[in-house]
Enzyme design. Structure first.
Site, PDB file in Angstrom:
ATOM      1  N   LYS A   1      30.065   1.785 -32.400  1.00 51.90           N
ATOM      2  CA  LYS A   1      30.005   1.519 -33.819  1.00 51.90           C
ATOM      3  C   LYS A   1      31.188   2.905 -33.777  1.00 51.90           C
ATOM      4  CE  LYS A   1      26.050   1.593 -34.608  1.00 51.90           C
ATOM      5  NZ  LYS A   1      25.011   1.256 -35.814  1.00 51.90           N
TER       6      LYS A   1
ATOM      7  N   PRO B   1      29.536  -1.221 -41.356  1.00 47.18           N
ATOM      8  CA  PRO B   1      29.845  -1.100 -40.712  1.00 47.18           C
ATOM      9  C   PRO B   1      29.035  -1.139 -38.580  1.00 47.18           C
ATOM     10  CG  PRO B   1      31.054   0.369 -42.074  1.00 47.18           C
ATOM     11  CD  PRO B   1      29.200  -0.177 -42.496  1.00 47.18           C
ATOM     12  N   GLU B   2      28.960  -2.319 -38.518  1.00 50.39           N
ATOM     13  CA  GLU B   2      28.671  -2.409 -36.713  1.00 50.39           C
ATOM     14  C   GLU B   2      29.634  -2.227 -35.579  1.00 50.39           C
ATOM     15  OE1 GLU B   2      25.680  -4.820 -37.156  1.00 50.39           O
ATOM     16  OE2 GLU B   2      24.671  -4.429 -38.989  1.00 50.39           O
TER      17      GLU B   2
ATOM     18  N   ARG C   1      14.723   2.431 -42.164  1.00 53.54           N
ATOM     19  CA  ARG C   1      16.258   1.882 -42.682  1.00 53.54           C
ATOM     20  C   ARG C   1      15.507   0.460 -42.712  1.00 53.54           C
ATOM     21  NH1 ARG C   1      20.895   2.344 -39.773  1.00 53.54           N
ATOM     22  NH2 ARG C   1      21.542   0.610 -40.771  1.00 53.54           N
TER      23      ARG C   1
ATOM     24  N   ASN D   1      22.306  -2.796 -38.307  1.00 53.19           N
ATOM     25  CA  ASN D   1      21.199  -2.920 -39.068  1.00 53.19           C
ATOM     26  C   ASN D   1      20.977  -4.618 -39.487  1.00 53.19           C
ATOM     27  OD1 ASN D   1      18.249  -2.176 -39.939  1.00 53.19           O
ATOM     28  ND2 ASN D   1      18.870  -2.464 -42.440  1.00 53.19           N
TER      29      ASN D   1
END
Length: 272
Positions: free
Chosen positions: A51, A2-3, A251, A166
């Protein structure tokens, strides 16, 4: 993953299902809010903020159901009697109207707040890449406020510009030809990078396939998820490392060592 584009689509789908409708069921399966029941209230709208997702109801002085998908969360809209595509025990919020059943599964974050608390809840976010408040000059100002911070960290910081996750972080660095550790102040044509951020999310917001290469099948992303495979531009194996402000926030970061050369001044700065 999810972005901002994923959340924008989810908000649009929920808005179509809920806006202007009276809730006939409200089941929030989070212990702190388990007794909250908005049955009988009318949902005003559902909006994305970076988000974050906000379901607004109950009038101007009403309530918000505030959620963040984190890594695994998603919202589904079903017809009454339709089989759910996820197990019921993973449901965290169930909202029903006469026409639809809306279910939030595995939401990483879910809470109920008053409308007056909304500014405190999401007001810290930077300009929303897909929102009406988008302001590239303000996003640029916020990024440059910490010129020594690696661009790979600054892009992911929602206080600078809201909506980049990311995947886009990795793809933007590749498209700009900069190593993720490049200090913000040393990024060539940073305004162009901010502009490209907006273009990528706008291009992908209405489709389920996220693409940065211009292709909707096959190689849709330049470097993300391509560790050890050849760079689509030069053939060099794509590197996979980890990047974060601290060890608990690391990340995965993908980049091409040839197309995104690492500056000597940043050697060993953040990557473990």
């Amino acid at each position: 993953m999810p972005e901002g584009d994923t959340v924008w689509r989810a908000a649009r789908e929920l808005h179509r299902a809920l806006a202007g409708k009276v809730l006939t069921r409200c089941d929030i399966r989070v212990p702190r809010f388990a007794t909250v029941d908005f049955t009988g209230d009318t949902v005003q709208e559902t909006v994305a903020r970076g988000k974050h997702l906000l379901i607004r109801g109950g009038g101007d002085d009403g309530w918000d159901i505030h959620s963040h998908l984190k890594m695994e969360g998603l919202w589904h809209v079903y017809a009454h009697g339709e089989k759910w595509r996820r197990p019921a025990f993973k449901a965290r919020c169930i909202l029903e109207t006469d026409d639809a059943v809306v279910v939030g599964f595995e939401l990483g974050f879910l809470r109920v707040i008053s409308r007056a608390e909304e500014e405190e809840a999401v007001g810290y976010l930077g300009p929303d890449l897909l929102g009406p408040d988008w302001d590239p000059d303000e996003a640029l100002r916020r990024l440059l406020d910490q010129p020594d911070r690696p661009i790979g960290l600054a892009l992911l910081d929602q206080r600078n510009l809201a909506g980049i996750g990311n995947v886009y972080r990795c793809e933007l660095c590749f498209l700009a030809g900069v190593h993720p550790l490049t200090p913000v102040g040393d990024v060539p044509n940073l305004p162009r990078m901010v502009e490209l951020s907006k273009k990528l999310l706008e291009a992908n917001k209405a489709r389920s396939t996220r693409a940065t290469t211009g292709q909707l099948r096959g190689n849709t992303l330049w470097v993300y998820g391509r560790s050890r495979r050849g760079c689509l531009r030069c053939g060099t194996p794509v590197a996979l490392e980890q990047l974060g402000d601290k060890e608990t926030e690391l990340r995965e970061i993908y980049y091409c060592p040839h197309c995104q050369p690492r500056l000597e001044a940043t050697a060993g700065a953040v990557l473990p």
